[in-house]
Design an enzyme around this catalytic site. Sequence first.
Site, PDB file in Angstrom:
ATOM      1  N   SER A 133       4.466 -48.384 -12.401  1.00 30.42           N
ATOM      2  CA  SER A 133       5.747 -48.885 -11.924  1.00 30.42           C
ATOM      3  C   SER A 133       6.781 -47.753 -11.878  1.00 30.42           C
ATOM      4  O   SER A 133       6.583 -46.775 -11.169  1.00 30.42           O
ATOM      5  CB  SER A 133       6.202 -50.056 -12.809  1.00 30.42           C
ATOM      6  OG  SER A 133       7.289 -50.736 -12.232  1.00 30.42           O
ATOM      7  N   ASP A 188       1.809 -57.006  -4.102  1.00 34.43           N
ATOM      8  CA  ASP A 188       2.799 -56.313  -4.937  1.00 34.43           C
ATOM      9  C   ASP A 188       3.725 -55.509  -4.021  1.00 34.43           C
ATOM     10  O   ASP A 188       3.426 -54.374  -3.645  1.00 34.43           O
ATOM     11  CB  ASP A 188       2.107 -55.397  -5.942  1.00 34.43           C
ATOM     12  CG  ASP A 188       3.078 -54.833  -6.972  1.00 34.43           C
ATOM     13  OD1 ASP A 188       4.295 -55.107  -6.866  1.00 34.43           O
ATOM     14  OD2 ASP A 188       2.623 -54.123  -7.892  1.00 34.43           O
ATOM     15  N   HIS A 201       2.839 -57.958 -10.006  1.00 33.90           N
ATOM     16  CA  HIS A 201       3.171 -56.595 -10.441  1.00 33.90           C
ATOM     17  C   HIS A 201       2.776 -56.357 -11.902  1.00 33.90           C
ATOM     18  O   HIS A 201       2.666 -55.208 -12.332  1.00 33.90           O
ATOM     19  CB  HIS A 201       4.672 -56.347 -10.260  1.00 33.90           C
ATOM     20  CG  HIS A 201       5.091 -54.939 -10.558  1.00 33.90           C
ATOM     21  ND1 HIS A 201       4.617 -53.839  -9.860  1.00 33.90           N
ATOM     22  CD2 HIS A 201       5.943 -54.428 -11.499  1.00 33.90           C
ATOM     23  CE1 HIS A 201       5.151 -52.728 -10.340  1.00 33.90           C
ATOM     24  NE2 HIS A 201       5.951 -53.058 -11.337  1.00 33.90           N
TER      25      HIS A 201
END
Length: 293
Positions: A133, A188, A201
């Site tokens: 991320s 995502d 996610h």
Amino acid sequence: MKRMISTILTYASLLIAVISALPSTLQPRQSWTRGYWSHDLSDFGCKPVILIWAKATVEPGNMGTSVGPLLSDGLKSVFGPANVATQGVDYWGFIETNFYPGGAPPWGIYDMQLLLSAAATCPGSKIVAAGYSQGAALTHRAIERLPDEVKGRIVAVVTFGDTQTLQDGGRIKNFDTNRTLIICNQGDVVCTGTLWVFPVHFDYLKWVPTATYFLAAKLLEDAAVAPWPNGSFVFPNVSLPAISPAIPPAPQPSDAVPLSLPPLPTASEMPTAFPRNLGAVEDLLAEMPTVGS
């Protein structure tokens, strides 16, 4: 050497079962990744394999609680904990810091570059890096700006739920795409340049075996050309269960996102100043012990 490579690649295909079959006793200077933190490089010095990890937004410690510790222990299951040094990047990953140019805060980029540069001073080590991320964005920005001599020491890189996938064209700029694996789940949308976060996610644990196999394979390919120095690699003594099903390939950005996307949120709330959280990392190069110390 060929026999060892074949054996370790077999180990890599069994990672899900292996991670649950950890040895009960470890020798001094060995450690599995337990908890939110890992400072193997600064605590124990150079090892044959060095993993630099960048956690996701708001995760605790420098490893987080999801992908990071499992990826670290996956590599340690393949190569043995005595042979792997995992170092998390000590940075404050707030929601707001996703809006910095490049998707990551400057102090985190600096910390990761410092750690990678420190690892590159280990003459017999092979370096891999990974991030999740916001940590994936941090990995992009840190690696693309490294000197060529440091980038050349990085054997492979993996990112999960990569917020810079679209912006950087499905690669890490100025880095070999053959040594890069970007994993994006179907749906995502952070992989398409937005910062909308949906439950998908948070569903990347299932790709840890795939990522570990990719890193292990690249490490062994490199070792076939430039072997670890004699005596530096301690072959692990690990009991393994029976063969499990083959590890599936990871979804790639080009076919892992929907065709219709929500709009990109504005950055009107982007902070104009940032704190510095360098801590003891600035002294890492001077204080880090070497193998055998």
